[in-house]
Design a protein around this motif. Structure first.
Motif, PDB file in Angstrom:
ATOM      1  N   LYS A  66       0.834  -1.210   0.000  1.00 53.63           N
ATOM      2  CA  LYS A  66       0.000   0.000   0.000  1.00 53.63           C
ATOM      3  C   LYS A  66       0.868   1.260   0.000  1.00 53.63           C
ATOM      4  CE  LYS A  66      -3.397   0.204   2.972  1.00 53.63           C
ATOM      5  NZ  LYS A  66      -4.075   0.388   4.290  1.00 53.63           N
ATOM      6  N   THR A  69       2.294   1.870  -3.367  1.00 46.84           N
ATOM      7  CA  THR A  69       1.238   2.383  -4.238  1.00 46.84           C
ATOM      8  C   THR A  69       1.057   3.882  -4.027  1.00 46.84           C
ATOM      9  OG1 THR A  69       0.093   0.248  -4.114  1.00 46.84           O
ATOM     10  CG2 THR A  69      -1.184   2.132  -4.899  1.00 46.84           C
ATOM     11  N   SER A 131       5.651  -4.938  -4.862  1.00 51.57           N
ATOM     12  CA  SER A 131       4.996  -4.405  -6.059  1.00 51.57           C
ATOM     13  C   SER A 131       3.780  -3.592  -5.637  1.00 51.57           C
ATOM     14  CB  SER A 131       4.556  -5.545  -6.984  1.00 51.57           C
ATOM     15  OG  SER A 131       5.669  -6.312  -7.397  1.00 51.57           O
ATOM     16  N   ASN A 133      -0.046  -1.968  -5.766  1.00 50.32           N
ATOM     17  CA  ASN A 133      -1.357  -2.521  -6.110  1.00 50.32           C
ATOM     18  C   ASN A 133      -1.843  -1.859  -7.398  1.00 50.32           C
ATOM     19  OD1 ASN A 133      -1.423  -4.072  -3.704  1.00 50.32           O
ATOM     20  ND2 ASN A 133      -2.057  -2.256  -2.557  1.00 50.32           N
ATOM     21  N   SER A 134      -1.580  -2.507  -8.505  1.00 44.90           N
ATOM     22  CA  SER A 134      -1.863  -1.899  -9.811  1.00 44.90           C
ATOM     23  C   SER A 134      -3.355  -1.803 -10.119  1.00 44.90           C
ATOM     24  CB  SER A 134      -1.168  -2.701 -10.920  1.00 44.90           C
ATOM     25  OG  SER A 134      -1.570  -4.061 -10.874  1.00 44.90           O
ATOM     26  N   ASP A 135      -4.166  -2.611  -9.437  1.00 47.45           N
ATOM     27  CA  ASP A 135      -5.600  -2.602  -9.724  1.00 47.45           C
ATOM     28  C   ASP A 135      -6.371  -1.610  -8.854  1.00 47.45           C
ATOM     29  OD1 ASP A 135      -5.075  -4.008  -7.440  1.00 47.45           O
ATOM     30  OD2 ASP A 135      -6.619  -5.536  -7.773  1.00 47.45           O
ATOM     31  N   SER A 136      -5.647  -0.795  -8.085  1.00 46.51           N
ATOM     32  CA  SER A 136      -6.296   0.170  -7.197  1.00 46.51           C
ATOM     33  C   SER A 136      -6.172   1.577  -7.761  1.00 46.51           C
ATOM     34  CB  SER A 136      -5.661   0.128  -5.801  1.00 46.51           C
ATOM     35  OG  SER A 136      -5.767  -1.161  -5.235  1.00 46.51           O
ATOM     36  N   ASP A 137      -7.183   2.384  -7.517  1.00 46.65           N
ATOM     37  CA  ASP A 137      -7.131   3.789  -7.915  1.00 46.65           C
ATOM     38  C   ASP A 137      -6.271   4.553  -6.910  1.00 46.65           C
ATOM     39  OD1 ASP A 137      -8.431   6.101  -9.569  1.00 46.65           O
ATOM     40  OD2 ASP A 137      -8.628   6.698  -7.466  1.00 46.65           O
TER      41      ASP A 137
END
Length: 307
Positions: A66, A69, A131, A133-137
């Motif tokens: 997080k 991100t 890595s 969180n690529s799928d989170s806005d």
């Protein structure tokens, strides 16, 4: 705030906290302290990484994902070999042997990646690549992170949020989030503190129930406790320290001190406090030292005792 965030034991405290810097921070969050943070890290498979304020902390892998991100930092191309290796392996010895590298060279190589949040070190000494969180806005993640921070405080100013959040957030982003919280009813805004001229935000549910809040015990807030960032301005203005242990008596800060904590002792190296309440400050400091089973020492401490 401090009293209500204390839990029965260190296991319950760890479940409620995303990150911890050291035993002082853990001990301050539990009534019963049986196992130190190093042992807890092994039992709960925690890792050590860099938080948004630039401190090394213990936490779960998901928390560091997080944070990366939120940082929204891309790794450099020249670091990809290192990151790829620690996606597949965790033992730094193998990496050093493969590249005929000494430990000092290895540390110099990975330190920037640890600081940027791309690498964490697990409780066994191995390293793992993180890595995002690529799928989170990104905006949603940042907003929820700020919401989690401000929800712990009845009243908070913009400067305090900035200190708590860290450099990954701009003042404009924090301001936008706080205004969004006003609109959805999470916070109210105004001059909420009698002796403070700054506009603050507060949680109406907490403010309305202030009469029922129990009094906080006398305590010392160490530099590793997240609460110290909430009191950052007060620490500088009243005691002249950027980072220090703050001593509270009857819910008021009466002293601050600096200390070295090596070799199982708390060696006091600097002290600033109200001369009329010096004895009370020493009493609270002794209780703090007793809780951690680390005696107070040092020439300055002996001078304070003999006054």
């Amino acid at each position: 705030m401090h009293q209500n965030s204390r839990h029965e034991n260190e296991t319950l405290a760890l479940d409620k906290m995303d990150e911890l810097r050291d035993d002082f921070a853990l001990r301050g969050r539990c009534e019963m302290f049986r196992v130190n943070l190093k042992a807890m890290a092994a039992a709960h498979q925690l890792a050590q990484g860099t938080n948004l304020r630039g401190h090394l902390v213990w936490g779960r892998k998901s928390h560091f994902e997080k944070l990366l991100t939120i940082r929204n930092l891309q790794s450099n191309d020249e670091d990809e070999d290192i990151l790829q290796f620690f996606r597949e392996h965790h033992d730094p010895v193998i990496f050093m042997e493969r590249h005929a590298m000494k430990r000092a060279e290895f540390r110099k190589l990975i330190s920037p990646l640890v600081r940027s949040g791309h690498l964490i070190q697990d409780y066994r000494g191995g390293f793992k690549t993180i890595s995002p969180n690529s799928d989170s806005d990104l905006w949603d993640v940042k907003s929820e992170y700020i919401r989690g921070l401000v929800s712990e405080y009845p009243v908070i100013s913009l400067k305090q949020v900035e200190r708590l959040a860290g450099s990954a957030f701009s003042a404009e982003e924090i301001s936008d989030v706080m205004h969004a919280f006003e609109e959805d009813g999470t916070l109210i805004k105004g001059f909420l503190v009698d002796d403070l001229q700054d506009i603050c935000w507060g949680r109406q549910d907490i403010l309305e129930g202030l009469k029922g809040i129990r009094k906080t015990r006398d305590l010392v807030v160490p530099p590793s406790d997240p609460l110290i960032h909430y009191f950052g301005s007060l620490l500088r203005e009243r005691f002249g320290f950027g980072s220090a242990y703050m001593v509270f008596h009857k819910e008021e800060p009466i002293a601050a001190f600096k200390a070295n904590t090596k070799d199982g002792v708390i060696e006091v190296t600097d002290f600033v406090g109200d001369s009329e309440l010096e004895k009370e400050a020493l009493r609270v400091m002794k209780e703090f030292a007793w809780e951690h089973d680390m005696p107070l020492t040092g020439k300055l401490y002996e001078q304070l005792r003999s006054r």
